[in-house]
Design an enzyme around this catalytic site. Structure first.
Site, PDB file in Angstrom:
ATOM      1  CD  GLU A 148      34.681  41.456  34.874  1.00 44.39           C
ATOM      2  OE1 GLU A 148      34.189  42.186  34.010  1.00 44.39           O
ATOM      3  OE2 GLU A 148      34.282  40.311  35.130  1.00 44.39           O
TER       4      GLU A 148
ATOM      5  CG  HIS B 268      28.797  40.055  25.945  1.00 44.00           C
ATOM      6  ND1 HIS B 268      28.520  38.731  26.218  1.00 44.00           N
ATOM      7  CD2 HIS B 268      29.584  40.490  26.963  1.00 44.00           C
ATOM      8  CE1 HIS B 268      29.116  38.385  27.352  1.00 44.00           C
ATOM      9  NE2 HIS B 268      29.782  39.429  27.824  1.00 44.00           N
ATOM     10  CD  GLU B 269      31.187  43.789  26.977  1.00 40.35           C
ATOM     11  OE1 GLU B 269      30.938  43.870  28.195  1.00 40.35           O
ATOM     12  OE2 GLU B 269      31.868  42.862  26.489  1.00 40.35           O
TER      13      GLU B 269
ATOM     14  CD  GLU C  46      31.098  37.882  31.520  1.00 44.12           C
ATOM     15  OE1 GLU C  46      30.614  37.820  30.383  1.00 44.12           O
ATOM     16  OE2 GLU C  46      31.441  38.965  32.044  1.00 44.12           O
TER      17      GLU C  46
ATOM     18  N   GLY D 252      38.122  41.781  25.229  1.00 46.81           N
ATOM     19  CA  GLY D 252      37.341  42.274  24.104  1.00 46.81           C
ATOM     20  C   GLY D 252      36.690  43.611  24.416  1.00 46.81           C
ATOM     21  CB  ALA D 253      34.081  45.124  25.032  1.00 48.68           C
ATOM     22  CG  MET D 254      35.070  46.582  31.663  1.00 53.47           C
ATOM     23  SD  MET D 254      34.825  44.939  32.392  1.00 53.47           S
ATOM     24  CE  MET D 254      33.680  45.356  33.710  1.00 53.47           C
ATOM     25  CD  GLU D 255      30.687  43.560  32.269  1.00 48.42           C
ATOM     26  OE1 GLU D 255      31.537  43.417  31.365  1.00 48.42           O
ATOM     27  OE2 GLU D 255      30.526  42.739  33.191  1.00 48.42           O
ATOM     28  CG  ASN D 256      33.736  49.824  32.715  1.00 52.36           C
ATOM     29  OD1 ASN D 256      34.204  49.044  33.515  1.00 52.36           O
ATOM     30  ND2 ASN D 256      34.327  50.117  31.555  1.00 52.36           N
TER      31      ASN D 256
HETATM   32 ZN   LIG Z   1      30.775  39.714  29.611  1.00 53.77          ZN
END
Ligand SMILES: [Zn+2]
Length: 879
Positions: free
Chosen positions: A127, A303-304, A326, A267-271
């Site tokens: 992303e 969140h993720e 988001e 911060g982080a990624m929701e793959n």
């Molecule tokens: Zn997000």
């Protein structure tokens, strides 16, 4: 502006659907750090009703093309066109299979987009547009397909090979190599693709979903971090359960992976089923992480995870709709944290965050609506506006429709759009249709930028016992949008008597009065509310729980503010009134300072803070929030021309004055909280530590503080207490600070995350000398300009959270920072652009500082081959 440096703007109105369906994507990776070979097989089918023939357009960047075949025939160089980031095959047949082979070079990828190396392992970040750095493909969120991914690598170097979905097959090859195959049954866009390859250790747990699915939960980290995953795992289990209970949403695969890396831009990624996290949001142990870190981990893990539905199952049609996933998912994680911890404290912290990060965006050169109309570089639009303001707009739906109505809307949204890439309009339509209401006027929140201002005035008529409240709303013009309209504002109101009792609210047409908060709707530029049977002139409690993201102006007397602070039933209003009182006091003394007058301490402020500190009933975390003075940047936002040194001096004066006046109360409260109990992770224990830390920070303004901090440091068994003590010693310029810092360094020098804190403590110290400290620290072995966490901790903290350091009158802070932006641009344009935004508000300073900052912006703009990321930020700032 130099030619060629500013990329072309992309407009939302120019959206056209992709003419092809991609029925399946098969990826085969021959993994290597220096070179990875990627073979892709894509099945294209022209969409029904699309006129034929059509070209196939793919996106790619920095790819070394080895071969390309269409329906098993090798294409010659004349049969396709590569231009910039696109590969076009004109006149493709209606059904065709395209195969490509490319080479990529992960070890030399410093931008941390696409496939790159972090420590001893390889991982991806796709992303928004990183997939095009992996292989040729339509790299846009509205092209969704199912993936089958085969990973092949040396077994000893890359024992762990992960991708999205379920593990379907694996085997060994000759020469010490092995392979694994992953299949994800859910169609997804490219930005949710992930792969991880390397030598990682894991922690495992299980979660059984409501319908009985057993889900394996694994957190992968480097081996030395295995003892820091417990809190992340617990947060994940809590998030999975909470989403079932509150949103009726269940997990949909048999496996859920989280991988932690030290090298991450965000911060982080929701793959899908393979989240990749900045290790900051996974790793925690009481001696290495603060309470804020623990809360951050819970929020980001949630969140993720919540993205699995809001983002992954239903995704965005194009990147202009980013807030669709988001804003909604931030709202969901805020609610999760509110349910896990203290709702009131969470709300206050979120509002503080919105005011300090998003309001300045609205007031600066990058102002944009939560759904922007155009961008040059989408990476620059992962903003507080899209995320935090986006979440407050989702919160307004919730306020207007209530929990039941909101959940009805969510249900309909999933019924209609599961498996689709949709728009913010689709979300609004689902909310409106499920509740049978018209939300057309509400939709303005998606297209209008800027922070609305609401000026409130009142009138009480003792003879008729009528009370009139008049609201005028006005949104100041932003640079890209001059004229603004009135917005729909949920207006939660209460009225207090002078003794603090809540007064019943009754309109003329109503037979009965209602007590408690009343939710009203403001939708006109000017609106009046008249209440009857009001026995005395009331104190209005406005926009309770911050029911709309506006700036509220009302001319409160100190007595009225004191009434709200002491008695309001709404925790947010109580906190806000204390902030307002402190803000007024500091800005008044800032003016005195500028005029060369002696500064004075208002006794009403002392009385109010005494009341807060003496409250033994309230949640200590709430009291800590109320006693935290507004920060210097927030205060700067309230001035026409920012007086950097005046704000610092006035805030310090007020804090010291309060500390001296309240020293015995502070000492007693501190002693009571400092009970010598061993560390606990509970919300109650965290709340107590937060009040203890704030008491200590006041006491450090008096002669009593230094020895208390030294003792706390000596006996501390957790990072929250340790940091509070060291930070305090640094800020008061104690001779003990140097020893504390060097002991901290020798204990933690091998620990990347803890060393971030060591850099932050030094970068945040106010004053002229800090720029020299920061410059020296760049040579420290634990610092690396290639690592985003280090850049944010040292350079980002200095330029964005240390006003007197960065804005030093001689401009040395600006020059240092501009040098770093230029240096970073060659390595990591995304991070460079974030850093460049430190100059965004240069026009708000005095003439001398303005000239210095402008010169630095021009120097950056003049750099050859400046990235589109930085060029967009800098050119907007200069415009
Ligand atoms: Zn997000």
């Amino acid at each position: 502006m130099k030619e060629g440096i500013s990329g072309k703007a992309i407009y939302r109105k120019d959206y056209t659907a992709y003419p092809w369906d991609v029925n399946r994507l098969d990826l085969h990776f021959e993994i290597g750090s220096e070179t990875t070979v990627v073979r892709a097989q894509m099945e294209f089918q022209l969409k029904d009703g699309t006129k034929s023939p059509q070209a196939i357009v793919l996106n790619g960047s920095d790819l070394q093309l080895v071969s390309i075949t269409l329906n098993d025939r090798v294409l010659s160089g004349e049969e396709y066109i590569i231009e910039g980031e696109t590969l076009t095959i004109p006149d493709a047949p209606q059904n065709c299979v395209l195969r490509t082979e490319v080479k990529i070079h992960p070890a030399s990828n410093s931008a941390l987009e696409g496939l790159y190396l972090s420590g001893q392992f390889l991982l991806t970040q796709c992303e928004a547009q990183g997939f095009r750095k992996i292989t040729w493909f339509p790299d846009r969120p509205d092209v969704m397909t199912t993936y089958r991914v085969t990973l092949e690598a040396d077994q000893s170097e890359f024992p762990v090979l992960l991708s999205n979905g379920n593990l379907v097959d694996a085997g060994e090859l000759t020469g010490g190599r092995h392979w694994v195959r992953w299949e994800d049954p859910f169609p997804k866009p490219t930005y949710l693709f992930a792969l991880v390859a390397g030598d990682l250790a894991l922690v495992e747990d299980h979660f059984t979903t409501r319908s009985g699915r057993d889900v394996v939960l694994r957190i992968y980290v480097e081996a030395e971090n295995l003892d820091r995953c417990e809190h992340a795992m617990e947060s994940l289990v809590n998030a999975m359960r909470w989403d079932e209970e509150r949103f009726d949403l269940e997990y949909d695969l048999d496996i859920y992976h989280i991988v932690a890396t030290n090298d991450f831009n965000m911060g982080a990624m929701e793959n899908k089923s393979l989240n990749i996290f900045n290790s900051k949001y996974v790793l925690a142990r009481p001696d290495t992480a603060t309470d804020a870190d623990y809360q951050g981990i819970e929020g980001v893990i949630g969140h993720e995870y919540f993205h699995n539905w809001t983002g992954n199952r239903v995704t965005c049609q194009d990147w202009f709709q980013l807030t669709l996933k988001e804003g909604l998912t931030v709202f969901r994680d805020e609610e999760f944290s509110a349910d896990m911890q203290s709702r009131a404290v969470k709300r206050i912290r979120d509002v503080r965050d919105l005011r300090s990060r998003q309001f300045p965006e609205d007031d600066g050169p990058m102002a944009h609506p939560i759904r922007p109309d155009h961008y040059v570089e989408i990476n620059n639009f992962y903003t507080a506006t899209v995320y935090q303001k986006g979440a407050t707009i989702i919160r307004m739906y919730h306020t207007l429709l209530g929990e039941d109505g909101f959940q009805k809307g969510m249900k309909l949204y999933f019924e209609r759009h599961d498996g689709q890439a949709v728009t913010c309009d689709d979300f609004l339509a689902a909310m409106a249709d499920a509740n049978g209401v018209n939300l057309d006027r509400f939709s303005l929140w998606y297209s209008q930028s800027g922070t609305p201002q609401v000026h409130v005035s009142d009138h009480y008529d003792a003879a008729t016992q009528r009370y009139t409240l008049k609201l005028k709303q006005h949104t100041p013009p932003t640079h890209e949008q001059k004229s603004k309209q009135a917005l729909v504002l949920p207006f939660a109101l209460g009225l207090l008597a002078a003794n603090g009792d809540e007064l019943p609210l009754q309109f003329e047409a109503e037979a009965d009065a209602a007590t408690g908060t009343r939710l009203l709707i403001v939708e006109e530029a000017e609106q009046e509310f008249i209440f009857i049977n009001i026995p005395e002139a009331p104190v209005p409690s406005l926009f309770r729980d911050y029911s709309a993201p506006v700036k509220v102006f009302f001319d409160y007397s100190p007595e009225q503010l004191a009434t709200l602070i002491a008695h309001d039933s709404d925790a947010f209003v109580r906190w806000d009134a204390a902030q307002r009182m402190a803000e007024d006091a500091i800005l008044k003394q800032c003016l005195a300072h500028a005029q060369g007058l002696e500064m004075t301490l208002d006794p009403s402020l002392v009385r109010a803070f005494k009341g807060i500190l003496s409250d033994q009933q309230a949640d200590p975390a709430l009291l800590a929030e109320a006693m935290t003075l507004p920060d210097e940047d927030y205060l700067a936002d309230q001035m026409d021309v920012v007086d950097v040194d005046g704000i610092h001096a006035a805030r310090k004066f007020i804090k010291k004055g309060l500390a001296v006046e309240l020293v015995s109360l502070l000492t007693a409260r501190f002693a009571k909280l400092n009970d010598g109990q061993p560390y606990q992770k509970s919300a109650t224990a965290m709340a107590r530590r937060s009040l203890k830390s704030i008491c200590l920070s006041y006491l450090l303004e008096t002669s009593a503080g230094e020895s208390l901090a030294a003792t706390q440091l000596e006996s501390s068994d957790n990072m929250t207490d340790t940091l509070a003590a060291i930070k305090g010693l640094i800020l008061m310029d104690s001779p003990l600070a140097a020893t504390a810092l060097s002991e901290f360094e020798s204990r933690w020098k091998a620990d990347a995350l803890v060393m971030d804190k060591w850099f932050i403590m030094q970068a945040i110290k106010p004053g002229r000398k800090t720029v020299d400290t920061v410059r020296k620290l760049m040579d420290h072995p634990a610092f690396s300009i290639q690592n985003p966490n280090k850049v944010r901790s040292l350079i980002g903290v200095f330029s964005m959270l240390n006003p007197t350091g960065f804005h030093t009158a001689d401009g040395s802070g600006y020059t240092f920072h501009a040098d770093r932006v230029i240096e970073l641009d060659g390595l990591n344009p995304q991070i460079a652009a974030r850093m460049a935004s430190a100059f965004n508000r240069w026009k708000r300073y005095d003439e001398s500082r303005k000239a210095l900052m402008k010169a630095e912006l021009q120097r950056i703009a003049a750099v050859d081959n400046l990235s589109g990321d930085v060029a967009e930020i800098v050119n907007n700032a200069l415009r």
